[in-house]
Enzyme design. Structure first.
Site: not given
Length: 255
Positions: A82-83, A207, A235
């Site tokens: 993710s980030l 996702d 996710h």
């Protein structure tokens, strides 16, 4: 106060760095580490502002990278979720001697939607920012629910995420806000072709935060990279399909 980030290192073999996502900490990888440490020296970091690194703050991807390179292994496989995928990609672009291969997990070079680019609606990110100021624990819990949404094991995934996050100190609000700002503003699409190391992009078919259209667009833009889609995951594929996830990393590392 020490500027050094919290790292947990275990196993033996080639160096592998695991970078968590927004609102989380390194404990989310625990299930993965148990398998991967049989093949790799696994380095799990708490990013600035999160978990045991909650006392440290970084405002930008480069500030995060500067804190990482203090203790990061050189020439390692970097896996960013993710980030954390933005962080790992930034490392590959600007601190390439640390990165031998790059794996992004449920990540996007640009998280915010911007027609025709698919992603998180800017209004959702703005709402998270406003809610965060009021009650950041509830906001993080909402985000966890959003991450698991659509996965057949959503309830179990959220439970595992929550247990992991709450097992370490809570993130500091300033870093959470900086992270949301990055999710809103960062756009690495034009830089991605400059990544000089082998790259594997992993996605969850279900996702809602990084739509599958992103994978298709990047497949065209980055023909030299590999990708894999987890059919049952949203996710957090490393929780929903843990064995397949580890196998993907092991086979990519041996190429």
């Amino acid at each position: 106060m020490s500027k050094a980030l919290y790292w947990q290192v275990s196993g033996s073999g080639p160096d592998l760095v695991l970078v968590h996502g927004w609102g989380m900490n390194g404990a989310v990888w625990q299930q993965t580490v148990t398998t991967l440490e049989k093949q790799f020296t696994v380095h799990v970091v708490d990013l600035p502002g999160y978990g045991h690194s909650a006392h440290i703050h970084a405002q930008t991807l480069e500030e995060i990278s500067q804190s990482l390179i203090i203790d990061a292994p050189s020439n390692a496989i970097w896996v960013g979720w993710s980030l954390g995928g933005l962080v790992a990609t930034h490392m590959a672009l600007h601190h390439a001697d640390f990165v031998s291969k790059l794996v992004t997990v449920a990540s996007s070079p640009k998280f915010a939607a911007d027609k025709p680019w698919r992603g998180i609606q800017p209004s959702v990110l703005t709402a998270f920012t406003e809610q965060l100021v009021e009650d950041f624990q509830t906001t993080i819990e909402r985000f966890m629910a959003l991450q698991a949404m659509g996965s057949p094991s959503a309830r179990q995934d959220v439970k595992l995420l929550k247990q992991a996050v709450l097992s370490r100190p809570l993130p500091n609000p300033e870093s959470l806000l900086a992270g949301l700002q990055m999710l809103s503003d960062v756009d690495l699409r034009s830089q991605l072709p400059q990544v000089s190391v082998p790259m594997l992009r992993l996605y969850g078919r279900l996702d809602g935060l990084v739509p599958l259209k992103v994978a298709k667009d990047l497949e065209k833009a980055l023909p030299g990279t590999e990708q894999y889609v987890f059919s049952q995951s949203s996710h957090a594929p490393f929780m929903t399909e843990a064995d397949t996830f580890c196998n993907q990393l092991i086979s990519f590392s041996s190429k």
